[in-house]
Design an enzyme around this catalytic site. Structure first.
Site, PDB file in Angstrom:
ATOM      1  CG  HIS A  43      -8.487  -0.227  -3.017  1.00  0.00           C
ATOM      2  ND1 HIS A  43      -7.653  -1.263  -2.636  1.00  0.00           N
ATOM      3  CD2 HIS A  43      -9.206   0.089  -1.898  1.00  0.00           C
ATOM      4  CE1 HIS A  43      -7.852  -1.546  -1.362  1.00  0.00           C
ATOM      5  NE2 HIS A  43      -8.793  -0.738  -0.889  1.00  0.00           N
ATOM      6  CB  CYS A  87     -14.210   0.621  -0.117  1.00  0.00           C
ATOM      7  SG  CYS A  87     -13.688   2.335   0.138  1.00  0.00           S
ATOM      8  CG  ASP A 100     -13.764   5.822  -0.976  1.00  0.00           C
ATOM      9  OD1 ASP A 100     -13.789   5.617   0.258  1.00  0.00           O
ATOM     10  OD2 ASP A 100     -12.709   5.790  -1.643  1.00  0.00           O
ATOM     11  CD  GLN A 132     -13.135  -2.296  -0.976  1.00  0.00           C
ATOM     12  OE1 GLN A 132     -12.363  -2.292  -0.030  1.00  0.00           O
ATOM     13  NE2 GLN A 132     -14.372  -2.786  -0.891  1.00  0.00           N
ATOM     14  NE  ARG A 163     -10.548  -5.881   0.256  1.00  0.00           N
ATOM     15  CZ  ARG A 163      -9.776  -4.851   0.607  1.00  0.00           C
ATOM     16  NH1 ARG A 163     -10.340  -3.778   1.142  1.00  0.00           N
ATOM     17  NH2 ARG A 163      -8.473  -4.851   0.381  1.00  0.00           N
ATOM     18  NE  ARG A 191      -3.928   0.410   1.955  1.00  0.00           N
ATOM     19  CZ  ARG A 191      -5.152   0.491   2.459  1.00  0.00           C
ATOM     20  NH1 ARG A 191      -5.411   1.309   3.464  1.00  0.00           N
ATOM     21  NH2 ARG A 191      -6.120  -0.250   1.972  1.00  0.00           N
TER      22      ARG A 191
HETATM   23  N1  NVA Z   1     -10.152   6.306  -1.261  1.00  0.00           N
HETATM   24  C1  NVA Z   1      -9.752   5.846   0.042  1.00  0.00           C
HETATM   25  C2  NVA Z   1      -9.912   4.366   0.136  1.00  0.00           C
HETATM   26  C3  NVA Z   1      -9.585   3.787   1.463  1.00  0.00           C
HETATM   27  C4  NVA Z   1      -9.790   2.303   1.488  1.00  0.00           C
HETATM   28  C5  NVA Z   1      -8.332   6.271   0.311  1.00  0.00           C
HETATM   29  O1  NVA Z   1      -7.499   6.251  -0.607  1.00  0.00           O
HETATM   30  O2  NVA Z   1      -8.033   6.631   1.456  1.00  0.00           O
HETATM   31  N1   CP Z   2     -11.373  -0.706   2.231  1.00  0.00           N
HETATM   32  C1   CP Z   2     -10.103  -0.746   2.631  1.00  0.00           C
HETATM   33  O1   CP Z   2      -9.154  -0.932   1.866  1.00  0.00           O
HETATM   34  O2   CP Z   2      -9.968  -0.608   3.979  1.00  0.00           O
HETATM   35  P1   CP Z   2      -8.602  -0.384   4.746  1.00  0.00           P
HETATM   36  O3   CP Z   2      -8.089   0.970   4.391  1.00  0.00           O
HETATM   37  O4   CP Z   2      -8.977  -0.498   6.204  1.00  0.00           O
HETATM   38  O5   CP Z   2      -7.638  -1.456   4.333  1.00  0.00           O
END
Ligand code: NVA
Ligand code: CP
Length: 316
Positions: A131, A267, A226, A134, A295, A104
């Protein structure tokens, strides 16, 4: 199967279907024996997280452990990368010890550098652009509730972000109509929209990008959103709240335009009172907890396909 999964771009339609198929099989309580067998015994997953995570990190770790493998959590600050070792040299080194990496990162380009020099599969656990894990879980969830994918309609309301980009690719590859509504200036990536339009033409579905949330939600089978403030965008909070609210909030008034039996997805993590009201996310149409559970099943299926491609659940 493509060696690396950096976005839904890397997964042809039949591979997406196959991941969902295996995930569904593993989820079935009658098949717990398979889900808990040592399908990935001896395999080690390295997990590099530059940003916080609850679902992605824990579902990946649980998935590899339940399949008989092991996980090593590599906080960015514990690696020599934090002192300037290159991403490329880190990839070369990790390839000597591990079987797979989930990462990540803030910048998608870093993930590309990692995968270019990695001899082992690299999975995107969220970048600024995509992502994919997800979206695999979202597609599995949609199939679970709607019993089909082709011909149904999904509306995404809010920020045209990483989740939205991969949703466009996933939906269009499976023939789900997708309507995205964002404030002006927050639309998803143009080149991603173009790929999605091409995919949707092949699959007899459509893509609509609009600034009008009512047009997007009209007659939708699925309404999703989101956070307005993705990780790394915290300094834009005030500006975004002003631009997104109240028009782009999923609330009772907006979902009146959806089909009566619509499902609500998110998500997570969610900010109640911002992108969605509590009455919607905690209401009868919400399937967010199934979406979060899936997930785990999808992560297992993806790891199996990457690390033990010969595995055939049908013979278990
Ligand atoms: N769009 C959000 C998704 C988190 C799972 C982010 O990038 O923080
Ligand atoms: N939806 C998702 O990726 O959650 P986290 O940021 O908790 O991993």
């Amino acid at each position: 199967m493509n060696k690396h999964v950096l976005s839904i771009c890397d997964l042809p339609r039949e591979q997406i279907v196959s991941v969902i198929d295996i995930a569904n099989y593993l989820k079935n309580p009658l098949n717990t024996h398979v889900s808990k067998t040592q399908i990935l015994r001896g395999k080690i997953l390295g997990m590099i997280f530059q940003k916080p995570s609850t679902r992605t990190r824990i579902s990946f770790e649980t998935a590899i452990l339940q399949l008989g493998g092991n996980a090593i959590n590599l906080s960015f600050n514990d690696l020599q990368m934090s002192r300037g070792e290159s991403i490329e040299d880190t990839a070369r080194t990790l390839s000597l010890y591990l079987d797979c990496i989930v990462a990540r990162v803030y910048a998608h380009g870093d993930l590309e550098k990692l995968s270019l020099c990695s001899k082992i599969p690299v999975i995107n656990g969220l970048s600024d652009l995509f992502h994919p894990c997800q979206i695999l879980s979202d597609l599995m969830t949609i199939y679970e509730y709607k019993k089909k994918l082709h011909g149904i309609t999904l509306a995404f309301i809010g920020d045209g972000n990483n989740v939205c980009n991969d949703l466009l690719l996933g939906c269009s590859k499976l023939g789900i109509n997708i309507k995205v509504s964002t404030p002006p200036g927050f639309e998803p990536l143009k080149w991603v929209v173009n790929i999605a339009i091409n995919e949707s033409k092949k699959n007899d579905s459509y893509v609509l990008i609009t600034n009008d949330p009512v047009e997007a939600v009209k007659d939708a089978d699925i309404v999703t959103t989101d956070t307005f403030i993705s990780i790394g965008k915290e300094d834009e909070k005030e500006k975004r709240d002003t631009l997104f609210l109240p028009l782009y909030q999923v609330n009772e008034k907006l979902v009146k335009h959806a089909k009566k039996d619509f499902i609500f997805m998110h998500c997570l993590p969610a900010k109640r009172g911002k992108e969605v009201t509590a009455e919607i996310i905690d209401g009868p149409n919400s399937v967010v907890w199934t979406e979060a559970e899936n997930r785990l099943h999808v992560q297992k299926a993806l790891l199996i396909k990457l690390l033990n491609p010969e595995f055939d659940y049908k013979i278990y």
